[in-house]
Design a protein around this motif. Sequence first.
Motif, mmCIF file in Angstrom:
data_model
loop_
_atom_site.group_PDB
_atom_site.id
_atom_site.type_symbol
_atom_site.label_atom_id
_atom_site.label_comp_id
_atom_site.label_asym_id
_atom_site.label_seq_id
_atom_site.Cartn_x
_atom_site.Cartn_y
_atom_site.Cartn_z
ATOM 1 N N THR A 599 60.959 6.193 -36.044
ATOM 2 C CA THR A 599 59.924 6.577 -35.085
ATOM 3 C C THR A 599 60.498 6.987 -33.736
ATOM 4 N N ASP A 600 61.796 6.921 -33.573
ATOM 5 C CA ASP A 600 62.455 7.291 -32.314
ATOM 6 C C ASP A 600 63.048 8.685 -32.462
ATOM 7 N N HIS A 601 62.322 9.694 -31.932
ATOM 8 C CA HIS A 601 62.732 11.090 -32.141
ATOM 9 C C HIS A 601 64.131 11.358 -31.587
ATOM 10 N N ALA A 602 64.405 10.887 -30.376
ATOM 11 C CA ALA A 602 65.702 11.163 -29.761
ATOM 12 C C ALA A 602 66.843 10.576 -30.585
ATOM 13 N N ALA A 603 66.653 9.338 -31.050
ATOM 14 C CA ALA A 603 67.697 8.690 -31.842
ATOM 15 C C ALA A 603 67.901 9.398 -33.175
ATOM 16 N N VAL A 604 66.782 9.765 -33.842
ATOM 17 C CA VAL A 604 66.882 10.447 -35.134
ATOM 18 C C VAL A 604 67.566 11.800 -34.979
ATOM 19 N N THR A 605 67.249 12.515 -33.882
ATOM 20 C CA THR A 605 67.869 13.826 -33.641
ATOM 21 C C THR A 605 69.376 13.691 -33.463
ATOM 22 N N ALA A 606 69.787 12.690 -32.672
ATOM 23 C CA ALA A 606 71.218 12.481 -32.440
ATOM 24 C C ALA A 606 71.934 12.098 -33.736
ATOM 25 N N LEU A 607 71.313 11.201 -34.491
ATOM 26 C CA LEU A 607 71.922 10.776 -35.754
ATOM 27 C C LEU A 607 71.958 11.929 -36.763
ATOM 28 N N ASP A 608 70.882 12.756 -36.750
ATOM 29 C CA ASP A 608 70.853 13.891 -37.666
ATOM 30 C C ASP A 608 71.956 14.898 -37.336
ATOM 31 N N ALA A 609 72.209 15.116 -36.043
ATOM 32 C CA ALA A 609 73.292 16.015 -35.644
ATOM 33 C C ALA A 609 74.642 15.484 -36.113
ATOM 34 N N GLU A 610 74.827 14.153 -35.978
ATOM 35 C CA GLU A 610 76.070 13.532 -36.432
ATOM 36 C C GLU A 610 76.213 13.666 -37.946
ATOM 37 N N LEU A 611 75.076 13.512 -38.656
ATOM 38 C CA LEU A 611 75.099 13.627 -40.116
ATOM 39 C C LEU A 611 75.432 15.058 -40.548
#
Length: 633
Positions: A599-611
């Motif tokens: 539910t944390d858009h900023a965190a998911v975006t950062a993790l998705d970029a790392e992935l």
Amino acid sequence: MAHLLGADTISLTVGTRTLLDGVSLGVDDGQRIGVVGPNGAGKSTVLRLLARRQDPDAGRVTHAGSLRVGLLDQRDELPAGSTVRDVVHGQDAEHTWAGDAGIRQVHAGLLSDLDLEADVETLSGGQRRRVALAALLVGDHDVLMLDEPTNHLDVEGVAWLAEHLSARFGADGGGGSRADARGALVVVTHDRWFLDAVCTRLWEVTGSQSGDAVGGTVHAYEGGYAAYVLARAERERSGAVSAAKRDNLLRKELAWLRRGAPARTSKPKFRLDAAASLIADEPAPRDPLELTRLATARQGKDVLDVEEVSVAFPAAEGGRTVLLEEVTWRLGPGDRYGLVGVNGAGKTTLLRLLAGTATPDAGRVRRGKTAVVATLSQDVSELDELAHLRVVEVVEGERRTVAVGGKELTAAQLVERLGFTRERSQTLVRDLSGGERRRLQLLRLLVGEPNVLLLDEPTNDLDTDTLAALEDLLDGWPGTLVVVSHDRYLLERVCDRQVALLGDGMLRDLPGGVEQYLELRRGAPGRGASNAALGTAGSAESSDLAEDAAARSLPGAEAVPDAAAVRAARKEITRIDRQLGKIAEREAKLHARMAEAATDHAAVTALDAELRELTALKDELEEQWMTAAEIAG
């Protein structure tokens, strides 16, 4: 970000089905929104409502100021008698649009192989799609709404469109949107690679559940398709926990009722009301979908052999256009090939040769005695002659009973496993949605128990849930499989190897997969250029020219590797295996962290970029592994 348009508690009922029930949505400047959901749930309807092409039964749709909205419909209805130039540019003089860099980019991406003076009625389905899309993209719209824009586009066209839309609607390189972005995108698509590459937000349209007159919600998720899958899994896990608690409480209530004496006290009435409340609060289940693994006819050693085949057809300006020139391709039992290529290069023609519905100008196609071939064509209009029949009657016309897993199923039971509820199984074929027609096409093929499947753009019109079920089915398919598709996600998931038709009459092997094909088309230096001279693709166990080219790409390796080169390659494989193991561990941790932060858009975006970075590294290592493995033997 400025608000562009919105829907305020809109509702819409079609027949007895509630597609939308009090739904509120908003589109802001710079957003790139993907719309997903089951076939028939109302995704296209949502676009038409937001574009004010259709009115809701209740609620309202608001647009900011003089908002300019462009809508691409699924049907490419181009004006009869018009030329490509007329459709794309209208009455505009050439100098007014030829000097615009953005318009020239659209021409290069979508119309480079088309004659602007060609009559649109002479165009193929894929060409008509590109013309309709180009006409919309050259316009000056604040909001673009695209309904299945990737249908009929080839892999290269999908990659271009993703890059164009990301740049146009505020891509900042990090998966978000620019503060100075102007305009927004809303796109209905089943292409999961496209969703991840373009969209920063997803809407899931659920429609009514199981044909009931209830439901009709839209769930919003931040991020692309990967983030959506994680967030949806977390939402459904939470729902399953709540349902389990509710079920446990309900069982206790019902057990108490059986033990009690209802006539002697008011408590049973209270308990009965509590149990009824629990039942009423139970959410309707999602429509079941199980693409059943039907029996497959036994395969012999010989399946399909294309031997020195040539195909050409008369060109408009005289002469002949060569599609295939002395192509040899051997398909063995269990081979799984993905076929990509430019539009008009002959992909469908090659499938027709394999199916036996077309004959070559020269050479021959040899078919094994036990080969039972079934083809899923692009055109769902083949069901038009059955439009007056009900779904279950269509399947009964093929076979009334089928053995599945040692059990005999009736046609009605089989149809239900494919996601048609009892109500929908009695629906006339002419009233089915495009996705439901596609599923019915597939079921007709499978009941014939083929051992060779030829799938021509199988993902057209299918929703993402059905695609996942289709991939699961094909994962366990024991026969021979050839898939023509622009869906990179599907090709990489279900096919072991890829081959390409580049328009020069040759069938080329692609050891590097779809990415290598795009490099070949771009004429990029390095691996793409070194493989440009690849010859015709051979059987699953041999493609000598491809293997030689791959072997030469490893430093120090020769066309015929010596003992030292083989030892070096084996060491390289060991090193890469260790790195891939570490990457797998990091990927698992990242997925776990993304699920926790769903539910944390900023965190998911950062993790998705790392992935994404990790995935790119893994792809590079896997290519190196394949190259080394060719040398090591």
